[in-house]
Design a protein around this motif. Structure first.
Motif, PDB file in Angstrom:
ATOM      1  N   SER A  26      -3.209   2.955   4.579  1.00  9.78           N
ATOM      2  CA  SER A  26      -3.569   3.854   5.665  1.00  9.78           C
ATOM      3  C   SER A  26      -2.492   3.940   6.738  1.00  9.78           C
ATOM      4  O   SER A  26      -2.482   4.888   7.514  1.00  9.78           O
ATOM      5  CB  SER A  26      -4.887   3.403   6.291  1.00  9.78           C
ATOM      6  N   ASN A  27      -1.577   2.944   6.786  1.00  7.13           N
ATOM      7  CA  ASN A  27      -0.551   2.955   7.830  1.00  7.13           C
ATOM      8  C   ASN A  27       0.563   1.959   7.489  1.00  7.13           C
ATOM      9  O   ASN A  27       0.445   1.193   6.532  1.00  7.13           O
ATOM     10  CB  ASN A  27      -1.181   2.623   9.187  1.00  7.13           C
ATOM     11  N   ILE A  28       1.619   1.984   8.275  1.00  4.16           N
ATOM     12  CA  ILE A  28       2.769   1.114   8.034  1.00  4.16           C
ATOM     13  C   ILE A  28       2.393  -0.374   8.101  1.00  4.16           C
ATOM     14  O   ILE A  28       2.838  -1.156   7.269  1.00  4.16           O
ATOM     15  CB  ILE A  28       3.924   1.445   9.002  1.00  4.16           C
ATOM     16  N   PRO A  29       1.575  -0.815   9.061  1.00 10.00           N
ATOM     17  CA  PRO A  29       1.178  -2.226   9.041  1.00 10.00           C
ATOM     18  C   PRO A  29       0.516  -2.643   7.726  1.00 10.00           C
ATOM     19  O   PRO A  29       0.703  -3.765   7.261  1.00 10.00           O
ATOM     20  CB  PRO A  29       0.213  -2.354  10.226  1.00 10.00           C
ATOM     21  N   ALA A  30      -0.224  -1.735   7.109  1.00  6.68           N
ATOM     22  CA  ALA A  30      -0.850  -2.056   5.823  1.00  6.68           C
ATOM     23  C   ALA A  30       0.210  -2.248   4.742  1.00  6.68           C
ATOM     24  O   ALA A  30       0.068  -3.104   3.869  1.00  6.68           O
ATOM     25  CB  ALA A  30      -1.824  -0.952   5.420  1.00  6.68           C
ATOM     26  N   VAL A  31       1.285  -1.455   4.799  1.00  8.71           N
ATOM     27  CA  VAL A  31       2.382  -1.602   3.840  1.00  8.71           C
ATOM     28  C   VAL A  31       3.053  -2.955   4.032  1.00  8.71           C
ATOM     29  O   VAL A  31       3.333  -3.680   3.063  1.00  8.71           O
ATOM     30  CB  VAL A  31       3.412  -0.460   4.001  1.00  8.71           C
ATOM     31  N   LEU A  32       3.318  -3.337   5.286  1.00 11.26           N
ATOM     32  CA  LEU A  32       3.924  -4.641   5.564  1.00 11.26           C
ATOM     33  C   LEU A  32       3.009  -5.775   5.120  1.00 11.26           C
ATOM     34  O   LEU A  32       3.468  -6.782   4.575  1.00 11.26           O
ATOM     35  CB  LEU A  32       4.240  -4.785   7.051  1.00 11.26           C
ATOM     36  N   SER A  33       1.726  -5.609   5.335  1.00 17.85           N
ATOM     37  CA  SER A  33       0.765  -6.618   4.896  1.00 17.85           C
ATOM     38  C   SER A  33       0.835  -6.808   3.383  1.00 17.85           C
ATOM     39  O   SER A  33       0.787  -7.942   2.885  1.00 17.85           O
ATOM     40  CB  SER A  33      -0.644  -6.198   5.326  1.00 17.85           C
ATOM     41  N   GLU A  34       0.969  -5.717   2.646  1.00 18.82           N
ATOM     42  CA  GLU A  34       1.083  -5.798   1.189  1.00 18.82           C
ATOM     43  C   GLU A  34       2.376  -6.502   0.778  1.00 18.82           C
ATOM     44  O   GLU A  34       2.381  -7.294  -0.165  1.00 18.82           O
ATOM     45  CB  GLU A  34       1.018  -4.398   0.573  1.00 18.82           C
ATOM     46  N   ALA A  35       3.468  -6.229   1.491  1.00 16.34           N
ATOM     47  CA  ALA A  35       4.737  -6.898   1.187  1.00 16.34           C
ATOM     48  C   ALA A  35       4.617  -8.402   1.389  1.00 16.34           C
ATOM     49  O   ALA A  35       5.089  -9.203   0.572  1.00 16.34           O
ATOM     50  CB  ALA A  35       5.869  -6.338   2.049  1.00 16.34           C
TER      51      ALA A  35
END
Length: 76
Positions: A26-35
């Protein structure tokens, strides 16, 4: 070893995140969380995130053992 000395290179275009990730994240923080989650999946005990506003980069580093050099570099 600094980030520039590393033989590992991986980059993800924001356009890729936008096109592929719209339904996944849903957002960039979610992408970082996945990384970071991927780091833990690689049995990392340490994960660091460095944000450089001057260069517009975000670096996620870990001490896990996921992919080897060939795997990383062929998928950039």
């Amino acid at each position: 070893m600094t980030t520039t000395d590393s033989p590992y290179r991986m980059s993800v275009s924001f356009n890729v995140v936008t096109h592929l990730g719209l339904n996944l994240y849903s957002n960039i923080p979610a992408v970082l969380s996945e990384a970071v989650a991927n780091s833990w999946d690689a049995d990392a005990t340490e994960v660091s995130i460095t944000v450089n506003k001057n260069t517009g980069t975000v670096v996620v580093q870990d001490n896990g053992s996921g992919m080897d050099l060939v795997d990383i570099n062929k998928n950039t």
